[in-house]
Design an enzyme around this catalytic site. Structure first.
Site, PDB file in Angstrom:
ATOM      1  N   ASP A  74       0.624  -1.260   0.065  1.00 24.48           N
ATOM      2  CA  ASP A  74      -0.277  -0.220  -0.149  1.00 24.48           C
ATOM      3  C   ASP A  74       0.983   1.419   0.160  1.00 24.48           C
ATOM      4  O   ASP A  74       0.373   2.314   0.345  1.00 24.48           O
ATOM      5  CB  ASP A  74      -1.026   0.066   1.094  1.00 24.48           C
ATOM      6  CG  ASP A  74      -1.925  -1.177   1.234  1.00 24.48           C
ATOM      7  OD1 ASP A  74      -2.280  -1.728   0.096  1.00 24.48           O
ATOM      8  OD2 ASP A  74      -2.174  -1.621   2.290  1.00 24.48           O
ATOM      9  N   LYS A 109       1.737   2.254  -5.249  1.00 23.95           N
ATOM     10  CA  LYS A 109       2.374   1.603  -6.221  1.00 23.95           C
ATOM     11  C   LYS A 109       1.341   1.918  -7.570  1.00 23.95           C
ATOM     12  O   LYS A 109       1.951   2.476  -8.725  1.00 23.95           O
ATOM     13  CB  LYS A 109       2.378   0.049  -6.346  1.00 23.95           C
ATOM     14  CG  LYS A 109       3.335  -0.179  -5.272  1.00 23.95           C
ATOM     15  CD  LYS A 109       3.629  -1.744  -5.083  1.00 23.95           C
ATOM     16  CE  LYS A 109       2.484  -2.267  -4.578  1.00 23.95           C
ATOM     17  NZ  LYS A 109       2.083  -1.977  -2.918  1.00 23.95           N
ATOM     18  N   GLY A 120      -4.753  -3.992  -3.875  1.00 21.89           N
ATOM     19  CA  GLY A 120      -5.607  -3.022  -4.155  1.00 21.89           C
ATOM     20  C   GLY A 120      -4.674  -1.800  -4.469  1.00 21.89           C
ATOM     21  O   GLY A 120      -4.148  -1.130  -3.590  1.00 21.89           O
ATOM     22  N   HIS A 121      -4.833  -1.458  -5.820  1.00 19.59           N
ATOM     23  CA  HIS A 121      -3.830  -0.364  -6.129  1.00 19.59           C
ATOM     24  C   HIS A 121      -4.816   0.770  -6.610  1.00 19.59           C
ATOM     25  O   HIS A 121      -5.681   0.831  -7.638  1.00 19.59           O
ATOM     26  CB  HIS A 121      -2.947  -0.890  -7.421  1.00 19.59           C
ATOM     27  CG  HIS A 121      -1.994  -1.877  -6.908  1.00 19.59           C
ATOM     28  ND1 HIS A 121      -1.119  -2.321  -7.802  1.00 19.59           N
ATOM     29  CD2 HIS A 121      -1.709  -2.390  -5.770  1.00 19.59           C
ATOM     30  CE1 HIS A 121      -0.213  -3.138  -7.171  1.00 19.59           C
ATOM     31  NE2 HIS A 121      -0.594  -3.327  -6.057  1.00 19.59           N
TER      32      HIS A 121
END
Ligand code: GDP
Ligand code: IMO
Ligand code: MG
Length: 424
Positions: free
Chosen positions: A13, A16, A40-41
């Site tokens: 997290d 990225k 989760g981006h």
């Protein structure tokens, strides 16, 4: 051409997704090399917000080709939901996304095994994202796995064989699934497989190497972070893939001598979600303040992220194992209002100071040794060039660059695509 790699240096997290999106216009292709929907981006631009899980963060820039590499584990149901949302938002995904036939599939029973294994661990649970990541990589290395390429060949039979194995594993964990629930999950899964098969399935290693040979530029997008790497992270509280730079080689089929720049990304502080040791974790008001100001809640599970000061021992270690050539500092704006900031420069273990990351970092055995720096007490979110950085922020950057012996080339001052300062 060489492939550049962008990866997280902390416990995930770091931001990225945002930076991959910012850098995408410089590249012909963006490729995910490991992990799965545990990621989760988050990307924000033009007042919109997207959270990507399995799909590379280059998809919003039409020029780029996006590749899901062999090192990724794919849940067809979550993939279909994510891909359909993007198609609805106008992303021409079937044109600009290719999937490696060697990527492994997450079955509904992998998720059930993930949940049952966590339950069986009791207090020692890892706090996984519950997406079946560990069991899928376990089947991959145990040579039981189902791959995307299998969809085209005797798929139902291969599925039935693996399902039978999973049911016996679930029975031994005392977690035999309700037949109705399983039937529903399977139906949904098989439908998603049909949708997945509408995408171009490729020999990813030939595709990527062909691009490099033609002089095209490729950015490899990491998921999770170095401290969650299965070999080098805070084992056993890690994920089940190699999140480090070498993971890009095996997760895409790129030879090590074909790797160019390695972008290491970190937050101006540190967070962790799930269980496991976290030497600089703050349990006080300051930790709570960082969580509130940084909106530190999981993009996938909504869980509270644990917050603490920046850990230079862990960062130096991460820079070493990845061969980081450029650093990217994120979420600097979250620290705007602090009078003083702390940076952990060493660990004290059994009364002795070290700047090496130890084999075991069991909770409570490490006392962080801090250096205190003055805060900059001025909002960074509206800053558009590094000349406008407040003096104390410049000093914070200079301090980190000296300690880490690596240049910080990008500084992020807010979640939006535009809130990104590329340094000269
Ligand atoms: P990833 O998994 O590494 O892509 O990171 P996540 O998306 O899970 O978490 C990063 C969070 O921080 C997201 O909510 C981003 O929108 C947000 N973010 C990224 N960069 C910045 C920044 O510079 N400042 C602030 N305040 N938020 C940021
Ligand atoms: P991105 O790519 C933060 C953590 C989980 C858990 C451990 C193992 O968004 O940075 P898993 O489901 O992988 O078996 O869980 O790893 N974890 C992450 N933490 N960001 C992530 O991804 C993560 N992916 C997994 O919380 O502690
Ligand atoms: Mg994330």
């Amino acid at each position: 051409m060489k492939a550049d790699v962008l990866l997280g240096l902390q416990w995930g997290d770091e931001g990225k997704g945002k930076v991959v999106d910012v850098l995408t216009p410089r590249y012909d292709a963006v490729a995910r090399f490991q992990g799965g929907p545990n990621a989760g981006h988050t990307l924000e631009f033009d007042g919109k917000k997207f959270v990507l899980r399995s799909i590379p963060s280059g998809v919003f820039q039409n020029r780029s080709l996006n590749i899901i590499g062999n090192g990724v584990v794919l849940d067809p149901v979550l993939f279909a939901a994510e891909a359909r949302d993007l198609e609805t938002a106008g992303v021409p995904l079937k044109d600009n996304l290719k999937i490696s036939r060697k990527a492994h599939l997450i079955l509904p029973t992998h998720r059930l095994i993930d949940a049952a294994s966590e339950k069986a661990k009791g207090g020692a649970k890892i706090g996984t994202t519950g997406k079946g990541i560990g069991p899928t990589y376990t089947d991959k290395t145990a040579r039981n796995g189902l791959r995307v390429g299998d969809i085209a060949d005797n798929f139902e039979e291969k599925y039935a064989t693996l399902k039978a194995l999973h049911l016996s594993r679930l029975a031994s964990l005392g977690a035999t699934p309700d037949p109705e629930l399983l039937a529903r999950l399977e139906k949904e899964w098989m439908e998603a497989i049909e949708y997945l098969a509408e995408f171009e399935i490729v020999d990813g290693e030939y595709l990527v190497n062909g691009l490099l040979r033609e002089g095209k530029s490729v950015l490899c997008e990491g998921a999770q972070g170095t401290m969650l790497d299965v070999d080098f992270g805070s084992y056993p509280f890690v994920t089940s893939s190699n999140t480090v730079c070498a993971g890009a080689c095996v997760g895409l089929g790129i030879a090590p001598n074909r790797i160019g720049e390695v972008y290491g990304i970190f937050k101006a502080y540190c967070t962790r979600v799930g269980s496991g040791p976290f030497p600089t974790e703050l349990f006080d008001e300051t930790g709570k303040r960082i969580r509130d100001l940084g909106h530190e809640y999981g993009a996938v599970t909504g869980r509270e992220r644990r917050c603490g000061w920046i850990d230079l021992v862990a960062l130096k270690y991460a820079i070493m194992v990845n061969g980081v050539t450029r650093l990217i500092m994120m979420k600097s704006d979250v620290l705007d209002d602090f009078d003083e900031l702390k940076a952990c420069v060493a660990y004290k273990i059994d009364g002795k100071e070290t700047d090496q990351f130890p084999y075991s970092i069991a909770d409570g055995t490490i006392e962080p040794v801090y250096t205190t720096l003055p805060g900059w007490k001025s909002p960074l979110t509206a800053v558009t060039s590094e000349e406008q950085f407040p003096e104390n922020f410049k000093a914070y950057i200079a301090f980190l660059e000296k300690e880490l012996s690596t240049p910080i080339t990008i500084v992020s001052v807010g979640p939006d695509r535009t809130q990104t300062i590329i340094r000269k």
